[in-house]
Design a protein around this motif. Structure first.
Motif, PDB file in Angstrom:
ATOM      1  N   ARG A 191      42.150  53.045  48.364  1.00 30.36           N
ATOM      2  CA  ARG A 191      42.271  54.077  47.475  1.00 30.36           C
ATOM      3  C   ARG A 191      43.248  55.038  47.776  1.00 30.36           C
ATOM      4  NH1 ARG A 191      36.911  53.938  45.126  1.00 30.36           N
ATOM      5  NH2 ARG A 191      37.154  55.955  44.551  1.00 30.36           N
ATOM      6  N   ASN A 210      43.016  54.563  43.252  1.00 30.56           N
ATOM      7  CA  ASN A 210      41.631  54.767  42.924  1.00 30.56           C
ATOM      8  C   ASN A 210      41.227  53.936  41.609  1.00 30.56           C
ATOM      9  OD1 ASN A 210      41.471  56.124  44.927  1.00 30.56           O
ATOM     10  ND2 ASN A 210      41.045  58.073  43.856  1.00 30.56           N
ATOM     11  N   GLU A 211      42.231  53.815  40.538  1.00 31.05           N
ATOM     12  CA  GLU A 211      41.851  53.318  39.253  1.00 31.05           C
ATOM     13  C   GLU A 211      41.509  51.877  39.468  1.00 31.05           C
ATOM     14  OE1 GLU A 211      44.637  54.326  40.419  1.00 31.05           O
ATOM     15  OE2 GLU A 211      46.380  53.230  39.582  1.00 31.05           O
ATOM     16  N   LEU A 212      42.265  50.994  40.461  1.00 30.58           N
ATOM     17  CA  LEU A 212      41.890  49.592  40.637  1.00 30.58           C
ATOM     18  C   LEU A 212      40.775  49.503  41.111  1.00 30.58           C
ATOM     19  CD1 LEU A 212      45.528  48.662  42.167  1.00 30.58           C
ATOM     20  CD2 LEU A 212      44.747  48.475  39.939  1.00 30.58           C
ATOM     21  N   LEU A 213      40.099  50.319  41.900  1.00 32.82           N
ATOM     22  CA  LEU A 213      38.785  49.921  42.677  1.00 32.82           C
ATOM     23  C   LEU A 213      37.673  50.815  41.627  1.00 32.82           C
ATOM     24  CD1 LEU A 213      40.142  50.531  46.050  1.00 32.82           C
ATOM     25  CD2 LEU A 213      39.119  48.416  45.256  1.00 32.82           C
ATOM     26  N   SER A 214      37.982  51.509  41.037  1.00 31.58           N
ATOM     27  CA  SER A 214      36.942  51.759  39.801  1.00 31.58           C
ATOM     28  C   SER A 214      36.632  51.131  38.841  1.00 31.58           C
ATOM     29  CB  SER A 214      37.283  53.567  39.394  1.00 31.58           C
ATOM     30  OG  SER A 214      38.548  53.175  38.494  1.00 31.58           O
ATOM     31  N   LEU A 251      49.951  41.918  41.568  1.00 31.04           N
ATOM     32  CA  LEU A 251      49.790  41.038  42.628  1.00 31.04           C
ATOM     33  C   LEU A 251      50.338  39.575  42.191  1.00 31.04           C
ATOM     34  CD1 LEU A 251      48.792  39.763  45.319  1.00 31.04           C
ATOM     35  CD2 LEU A 251      46.522  39.483  44.544  1.00 31.04           C
ATOM     36  N   GLU A 293      48.807  38.138  52.600  1.00 29.88           N
ATOM     37  CA  GLU A 293      47.440  38.627  52.327  1.00 29.88           C
ATOM     38  C   GLU A 293      47.845  39.882  51.325  1.00 29.88           C
ATOM     39  OE1 GLU A 293      45.890  41.416  55.519  1.00 29.88           O
ATOM     40  OE2 GLU A 293      47.516  40.718  56.733  1.00 29.88           O
ATOM     41  N   CYS A 294      46.885  40.701  50.868  1.00 30.31           N
ATOM     42  CA  CYS A 294      46.878  42.014  50.110  1.00 30.31           C
ATOM     43  C   CYS A 294      45.817  42.345  50.044  1.00 30.31           C
ATOM     44  CB  CYS A 294      46.842  41.095  48.628  1.00 30.31           C
ATOM     45  SG  CYS A 294      46.730  42.371  47.287  1.00 30.31           S
ATOM     46  N   ARG A 295      46.086  43.739  49.932  1.00 30.76           N
ATOM     47  CA  ARG A 295      45.008  44.629  50.220  1.00 30.76           C
ATOM     48  C   ARG A 295      44.874  45.857  48.884  1.00 30.76           C
ATOM     49  NH1 ARG A 295      45.111  46.266  56.663  1.00 30.76           N
ATOM     50  NH2 ARG A 295      45.314  44.177  57.429  1.00 30.76           N
ATOM     51  N   VAL A 296      43.865  45.977  48.584  1.00 30.94           N
ATOM     52  CA  VAL A 296      43.876  47.146  47.638  1.00 30.94           C
ATOM     53  C   VAL A 296      43.065  48.337  48.016  1.00 30.94           C
ATOM     54  CG1 VAL A 296      42.904  47.549  45.080  1.00 30.94           C
ATOM     55  CG2 VAL A 296      43.294  45.221  45.953  1.00 30.94           C
TER      56      VAL A 296
END
Lengths: 247, 247
Positions: free
Chosen positions: A46, A13-17, A25, A41-44
């Motif tokens: 929660r 969550n801290e990467l998306l907040s 990466l 590819e990469c995904r981020v």
């Protein structure tokens, strides 16, 4: 010629907040390039069990390797291990040798262990451990899925521990040159080079240095001769444009 | 109560080869938190028309807003506009007012334009332009998809230009405290706080400062009273543990 691919799954969550800026990466990407594995590819995502499990299952079916980062600590929001167990349809189980190592380690430091400490001894049943130089808490490998910590120095130690075991791809060769011209000025000639060397990955990236603008021209591929030839072609057209260059 | 969500799509081979470290996700994430929009996921993908189109279509169906970065320059590898046109089933078309602005701008600078310059005047048919303070080359908006540049200062100017037009969510309140204890020591008490305030997003993040290890404890949510109460509970158990704290 082998062409392994990889995907990265950054969990937290801290990467998306915005609390935390990811630093993993780019490190993984550079190391994959070093060993000829194409990072596709990469995904981020929660901290949610089903979200993690679904993404792991999707990516592990598509790619040779999947690397996850984050969510393997001792607190309630560290749910990566249980989520990946769910993805594989197995339980999480206590690895006694890891639990014993924690007990000894903390005793030696004269520090208390807690129930939470031993959560880091729980792994998806059947997982191989990833021992590493940075921490006594291992990562884990389930088939082609590699479960790493989120803290950069620990993630890096875990990745370096597994790199010798990965199937490397063909060496990726690259050349780069910086020219003090705009992308627009370079575009037509660069496209011609790309058309002449369609198997290569030829890109241009604008930069600004003080008040001066320029463009980095990059050629990259597994055929060393073509990479060299395409780079000569790039340098030739830059000369033709009278562009100041460096590098 | 509104609860808009967003997704970020970072486009560019250079992010996956490791040539470039992304700086846009964290900026967008922080700004979304500022305005109460939940950033649900991010994907990093390669410069490939179908990959871009498929991801755009997937994300725009799932989220209130999709923000793309990268691939809108003048060179052959800048294919975001045509890819998003494909996602929407429309053509790319020349926007005459943008082309004219380029012609005037370059004439004023006494610089040549090229065919490539005018590629940046091509947008998916029907797109609204995103004029911004950093560049005379606009971004574009197709329904709920916002197409931004990859260069951070330009991306930021485009995002700031559209933020006043977005539906903001409930304000997200957050408190954070750093404690010089391990995550394991905090884990049980922190989980109890999470259980007492299940609507909040409560996390712990280890840090290292010189030779000292610590843990940042963070509570976050839209109910200000609960955020305050949960933070008091965190401070209370830290006192009970005798933890040195700051912040």
């Amino acid at each position: 010629m082998s062409s392994p691919t990889a995907a990265v799954l950054l969990i937290g969550n801290e990467l998306l907040s915005g609390r935390t800026a990811d630093a993993n990466l780019n490190y993984i990407a550079r190391r994959m390039t070093d060993i000829g594995i194409k990072l596709a590819e990469c995904r981020v995502i929660r901290d949610d069990v089903d979200t993690i499990a679904d993404n792991v299952n999707d990516l592990r079916a598509k790619h040779t390797y999947v690397f996850t980062t984050g969510g393997i600590g001792p607190t309630h929001d560290d749910i990566t291990m249980e989520s990946i167990a769910k993805a594989f349809g197995v339980r999480v189980e206590r690895y006694d040798e890891v639990a014993e190592a924690f007990t000894k380690h903390y005793a030696a430091l004269n520090k208390p262990t807690t129930a939470a400490t031993f959560k880091m001894a729980d792994f998806p049943a059947g997982a191989e451990l990833i021992h590493n130089s940075a921490t006594h808490a291992p990562g884990a490998k389930m088939e082609n899925v590699y479960i790493f910590a989120g803290i950069p120095n620990i993630m890096q130690a875990m990745l370096e521990a597994v790199i010798p075991t990965l199937t490397q791809g063909d060496t990726i060769y690259t050349h780069s040159i910086d020219a003090f011209i705009s992308e627009s000025q370079a575009a037509e000639a660069l496209e011609n080079v790309q058309n002449d060397f369609s198997s290569l990955d030829i890109g241009s990236y604008p930069f600004k240095e003080g008040e001066r603008f320029g463009t980095s021209l990059v050629t990259r591929g597994t055929n060393q001769k073509d990479v060299d030839k395409s780079f000569s072609a790039i340098k030739t057209f830059l000369e033709g444009l009278g562009a100041e260059v460096r590098g």
